[in-house]
Design an enzyme around this catalytic site. Structure first.
Site, PDB file in Angstrom:
ATOM      1  N   SER A 218       4.102 -29.851  -1.514  1.00 20.43           N
ATOM      2  CA  SER A 218       5.508 -29.625  -1.172  1.00 20.43           C
ATOM      3  C   SER A 218       5.940 -30.275   0.135  1.00 20.43           C
ATOM      4  CB  SER A 218       5.816 -28.137  -1.159  1.00 20.43           C
ATOM      5  OG  SER A 218       5.147 -27.546  -0.090  1.00 20.43           O
TER       6      SER A 218
ATOM      7  N   THR B  13       0.836  -1.202   0.000  1.00 26.44           N
ATOM      8  CA  THR B  13       0.000   0.000   0.000  1.00 26.44           C
ATOM      9  C   THR B  13       0.870   1.251   0.000  1.00 26.44           C
ATOM     10  OG1 THR B  13      -1.470  -1.268   1.386  1.00 26.44           O
ATOM     11  CG2 THR B  13      -1.980   1.048   1.146  1.00 26.44           C
TER      12      THR B  13
ATOM     13  N   LYS C 256       9.960 -19.387   1.562  1.00 27.54           N
ATOM     14  CA  LYS C 256      10.269 -20.534   2.419  1.00 27.54           C
ATOM     15  C   LYS C 256      11.676 -20.408   2.984  1.00 27.54           C
ATOM     16  CE  LYS C 256       7.195 -23.821   0.180  1.00 27.54           C
ATOM     17  NZ  LYS C 256       7.091 -24.898  -0.807  1.00 27.54           N
TER      18      LYS C 256
HETATM   19  P1  ADP Z   1       0.797  -3.892   2.952  1.00 30.12           P
HETATM   20  O1  ADP Z   1      -0.019  -2.996   2.124  1.00 30.12           O
HETATM   21  O2  ADP Z   1       1.782  -4.681   2.154  1.00 30.12           O
HETATM   22  O3  ADP Z   1       0.028  -4.763   3.874  1.00 30.12           O
HETATM   23  P2  ADP Z   1       1.709  -1.460   4.155  1.00 30.12           P
HETATM   24  O4  ADP Z   1       2.000  -0.725   2.891  1.00 30.12           O
HETATM   25  O5  ADP Z   1       0.489  -1.109   4.879  1.00 30.12           O
HETATM   26  O6  ADP Z   1       1.728  -3.016   3.881  1.00 30.12           O
HETATM   27  O7  ADP Z   1       2.986  -1.330   5.093  1.00 30.12           O
HETATM   28  C1  ADP Z   1       2.953  -1.396   6.482  1.00 30.12           C
HETATM   29  C2  ADP Z   1       3.954  -0.463   7.066  1.00 30.12           C
HETATM   30  O8  ADP Z   1       5.268  -0.915   6.829  1.00 30.12           O
HETATM   31  C3  ADP Z   1       3.852   0.919   6.501  1.00 30.12           C
HETATM   32  O9  ADP Z   1       3.949   1.824   7.551  1.00 30.12           O
HETATM   33  C4  ADP Z   1       5.092   1.024   5.609  1.00 30.12           C
HETATM   34  O10 ADP Z   1       5.566   2.342   5.588  1.00 30.12           O
HETATM   35  C5  ADP Z   1       6.051   0.101   6.280  1.00 30.12           C
HETATM   36  N1  ADP Z   1       6.962  -0.484   5.318  1.00 30.12           N
HETATM   37  C6  ADP Z   1       6.805  -1.671   4.706  1.00 30.12           C
HETATM   38  N2  ADP Z   1       7.843  -1.925   3.884  1.00 30.12           N
HETATM   39  C7  ADP Z   1       8.675  -0.890   3.972  1.00 30.12           C
HETATM   40  C8  ADP Z   1       9.934  -0.573   3.362  1.00 30.12           C
HETATM   41  N3  ADP Z   1      10.537  -1.389   2.496  1.00 30.12           N
HETATM   42  N4  ADP Z   1      10.517   0.572   3.691  1.00 30.12           N
HETATM   43  C9  ADP Z   1       9.912   1.395   4.564  1.00 30.12           C
HETATM   44  N5  ADP Z   1       8.756   1.167   5.187  1.00 30.12           N
HETATM   45  C10 ADP Z   1       8.138   0.028   4.905  1.00 30.12           C
END
Ligand code: ADP
Length: 852
Positions: free
Chosen positions: A743, A382, A786
């Site tokens: 698997s 997201t 995995k």
């Molecule tokens: P998803 O949509 O994959 O479930 P989100 O986009 O809601 O996950 O991410 C959850 C939190 O983790 C957010 O606050 C995001 O900023 C943080 N986050 C996840 N991956 C990263 C990354 N690679 N670098 C910085 N922040 C990250």
């Protein structure tokens, strides 16, 4: 009703006796029928009759029919009106009766009553509208003058009525079109007249007489109307005055508002709305529909439920961003920096996103693929979507699709429903107010399906660049161009995305993070964000990397970073309390300096007392020092660790092996346990296994049984027939989670081989791979997730199918360095790698054989 032409009625007519109202030729009357004779007439003549003639009856006015059909027929009025029964409506409430709608045709007189029961029938003579009557006028001039006078009054009367009412306008036209001789009857039945007067008109068989008798009635009505208008006039003036002073009144807050004013205000609003519609930039088709609707709205009374519906619709149409868009400011270099700044790691994803943006920069009207990020929760799908909107300078809107199971959620309800509304796409456009936002379709894999249609099918149109320039929401009912909208989808797995939808999207896998990546993400992004949210500064709290690693390994077990983020939030909250308390203490000694020495002493002793975080971690440092979160503080704040390295403990007896599973939430390690007992050779499987997994278990047993001699595998009584007098139970924890897939094959074989050989599986090895009956190991999916799961769990060796070797390239170098990979193409290799010292056929056994 054929007023001018001649009519020929039958010479025998059934008679309907009425006592309320008088039906005159050319007019229509609704009359209630409940007396036995009249009911009989309706039942046996009107309802059973099949010809048009059978619907002609004689209506005799001013005669009340007796309530019992045994009573004699009362004396009948001599003249009646022949009528056509147009409609019969029956009802049982409050008592059985019919309601008849009859239209008068002409006058008749009764010559002779033919029968009385079950309903009266008479021989009749038609009195007007006969051929000779219509053609032959008495003296043209005399009648001409009379009829002219009558016509003038009639016109005067009708023109005094409100011509904007459609019925009045129609009457005005009728005055000119109808033959003059039909007018007295028609007008008498319209204007206010008593039954007695109507009866007199009915009895006036001669036309001249009828004209003469009707004129005074018209004059009376005209005078009455004049009087009414006079009394109303002052009020109208009042209204005008109110309108004139209204601007002031609004300012001076005079509370009174009459209904008329409200209506007027509303009318103003409608005019404003019309203006807005005309000046808005909506499509031609939409404009046409809106103008039609506003025309209807103007004619509609406000109390009608449809009024509000139409108005809401028009307001939405005006608000929609038909032509409004933000200007893209896209510079690839800046986009790269922004993406790098916002997100650590995810190189593959960022690379693809930049490619996508670069193509957009070169070709603005790109009908490109819809990107779909697929990966476990909390890996930043997201937030990458949000960053894309930021780099493009576009509005961002997230549409959560999880659990949506009604296609009208996407496409809107038709406006015929009460409470109908547009779908989420159109609603989103209204919210952002521009037609080129970034729409994030979150959780497309969790779309439901129900009786209300398939929302995925509705999304197909939205996501198809060839179709979505004319997306038609059911509520709008006109096409809206979605081609400027940038759609991005996210999902946890592609398995549950409908194939047709999947086909429209380009899948970009976002795998889970390694521990090192998580530490970096925590220190670069999550900790600063949490500090800011809790009003803390790095001078007040210090979280060293070892502590972060502890949180990652002992307090969370996830592919993403969401739970890590939450734990960091909990730490910040606890520290915020400490800091706030510290500030409180800081202020008090100041006051003590002013003179309250005793108070100061008290605080010094209080500070020395051990407190929640500080007792074990010695955090009772002076407030200006940063609070250091070490393992003891962690235990204090988050409680005892949730996950311990349990691997070696669980592998301390034969019949346990570690498998690797893929789930939509990321990879996981899975302990497979087996035990045997006396029995009849049955295999019991527990742990909510799917069919494929059950088959794997059968395959594994068959392979081991066929190879038992080779590997010297025996049952409890030493026989090579492994199932002889033996039952086997295989269990896959966690028992409540449904599992399926091929698997686990190699793991089951290893686990059973351990059970039958009594040897322990190495405690640091995990495995994955599909097996065949011949003992081959086939490739499986989800290798990266995995491997990461095994790495998280602290395992060192991983057995994977040889044909999956290429997948290892995707794995970060540091993870690969920590692990040893064993490539296996057959089960011999798997078993050799899984047991210390290999699992080859023992020479000792062969020697024993040769001795025998
Ligand atoms: P998803 O949509 O994959 O479930 P989100 O986009 O809601 O996950 O991410 C959850 C939190 O983790 C957010 O606050 C995001 O900023 C943080 N986050 C996840 N991956 C990263 C990354 N690679 N670098 C910085 N922040 C990250």
């Amino acid at each position: 009703m054929a007023a001018g032409s001649a009519i020929q009625i039958p010479s025998r007519l059934p008679l309907l006796l009425t006592h309320e109202g008088v039906l005159l030729p050319g007019s229509t009357m609704r009359t209630s029928v409940d007396s036995p004779r009249n009911m009989q007439l309706v039942r046996s003549r009107l309802l059973k009759g099949t010809s048009l003639r059978s619907t002609i009856i004689g209506v005799i006015p001013n005669t009340s029919d007796p309530t019992s059909d045994c009573d004699d027929l009362p004396s009948l009025h001599r003249i009646g009106t022949a009528a056509l029964a147009v409609q019969v409506v029956g009802s049982n409430w409050p008592k059985p009766h019919y309601t008849l709608l009859v239209t008068g045709l002409c006058r008749f007189q009764i010559l002779q009553l033919l029968k009385e029961k079950p309903y009266p029938v008479a021989e009749v003579e038609q009195l007007d509208r006969l051929e000779q009557f219509t053609n032959q006028h008495k003296s043209e001039e005399e009648l001409g003058e009379l009829s002219e006078q009558f016509y003038k009054y009639a016109v005067q009367l009708v023109e005094m009525l409100d011509m904007s009412v459609p019925a009045v306008a129609k009457l005005r036209r009728l005055l000119d079109n109808l033959p003059r001789e039909a007018l007295p009857d028609i007008l008498t039945s319209i204007i206010r007249t008593s039954n007695q007067e109507k009866l007199q008109i009915l009895d006036a068989v001669r036309l001249e007489e009828r004209f003469k008798m009707t004129i005074p009635l018209l004059v009376r009505q005209i005078e009455g109307l004049k009087l009414l208008q006079k009394t109303r006039k002052p009020k109208q003036d009042d209204d005008k005055r109110v309108v004139a002073i209204r601007p002031n009144r609004r300012i001076s807050h005079i509370p009174s508002t009459t209904e008329d004013e409200e209506e007027e205000e509303d009318h103003d609003d409608v005019v404003m709305l019309e203006k807005k519609i005309r000046t808005s930039s909506m499509s031609e088709q939409a404009l046409k529909v809106c103008l039609k609707e506003i025309k209807r709205l103007k004619k509609m009374p406000q109390s009608m439920p449809e009024y509000a519906l139409t108005r809401n619709y028009l307001e939405l149409m005006v608000e929609l961003p038909w032509n409004k868009s933000t200007k893209d400011r896209l510079e690839i270099r800046a986009a790269r920096i922004l993406l790098d700044n916002d997100h650590y790691a995810m190189e593959k994803l960022k690379k693809r996103v930049l490619e996508y943006l670069a193509v957009r920069q070169l070709k603005n009207n790109l009908k490109g693929p819809i990107l779909c990020f697929v990966g476990p929760p909390g890996v930043g799908k997201t937030s990458v979507g949000r960053s894309i909107a930021k780099t493009l300078g576009r509005e961002f809107h997230r549409i959560a699709l999880g659990g949506v199971c009604d296609q009208s959620d996407i496409r809107g309800h038709r406006r015929t429903y009460v409470g109908s509304m547009p779908g989420r796409i159109i609603n989103g456009l209204k919210t952002v107010g521009v037609n080129n936002p970034v729409f994030l379709l979150d959780e497309v894999d969790k779309l439901g399906k129900s009786l209300q249609g398939d929302p995925a099918a509705a999304l197909l149109e939205v996501l198809d660049p060839e179709q979505n320039h004319s997306f038609t929401d059911h509520y709008l009912n006109v096409a809206f161009d979605l081609s400027q909208v940038l759609f991005i989808a996210t999902a946890n797995t592609t398995a549950t995305i409908p194939p047709a939808l999947l086909d429209r999207m380009e899948i970009i896998q976002v795998p889970g993070y390694t521990q090192e990546e998580k530490i970096e993400i925590a220190h670069r992004h999550l900790i600063p964000k949490q500090l800011e949210q809790h009003g803390l500064t790095p001078q007040q709290i210090q979280i060293p990397q070892v502590t972060t690693l502890d949180i990652i390994t002992r307090y969370t077990r996830e592919a993403g970073v969401r739970s890590l983020d939450r734990k960091l939030g909990a730490i910040c909250r606890a520290v915020a309390v400490k800091v706030a308390e510290g500030q409180h203490k800081e202020t008090k000694p100041d006051r003590a300096e002013v003179g309250e020495g005793e108070d100061c002493k008290e605080h010094v002793t209080e500070d020395a007392k051990p407190e929640s975080i500080s007792d074990t971690a010695d955090l009772a440092l002076p407030p200006e020092m940063p609070i250091l979160i070490d393992f003891h503080a962690l235990k204090d704040i988050l409680g005892p660790p949730m996950y311990e390295m349990e691997v070696s403990e669980r592998l301390s007896q034969p019949g346990v092996a570690i498998g690797l599973a893929w789930t939509p939430l990321g990879g996981e390690i899975m302990f497979v346990e087996a035990s045997r007992m006396d029995g009849e050779g049955q295999l019991t499987l527990t742990g909510q296994l799917g069919d494929v997994m059950k088959e794997s278990a059968h395959l594994a047993i068959s392979w081991l049984r066929s190879n038992a001699k080779r590997y010297q595998l025996t049952n409890a009584s030493g026989s090579f027939d492994l199932l002889d007098n033996t039952d086997i139970h295989l269990h896959f924890p966690a028992g409540a989670v449904t599992k399926d897939g091929p698997s686990a094959g190699v793991t089951i074989v290893t686990c059973l081989a351990s059970l039958f050989s009594g040897r322990l599986v190495c405690s640091d090895v995990a495995m994955t791979g599909e097996i065949t009956l011949r003992g081959l190991v086939l490739p499986v999916g989800g290798i990266k997730d995995k491997v990461l799961a095994a790495h998280r769990a602290g395992l060192k060796r991983i057995i994977i199918p040889r044909r999956n070797e290429k997948d290892l390239e995707e794995i970060a170098v540091n993870v690969r360095q920590d692990l040893t990979f064993v490539m296996a193409s057959c089960l011999d290799e798997v078993l050799n790698a899984a047991f210390d010292g290999g699992f080859a056929v023992k020479p000792r056994v062969e020697r024993l054989n040769s001795k025998l």
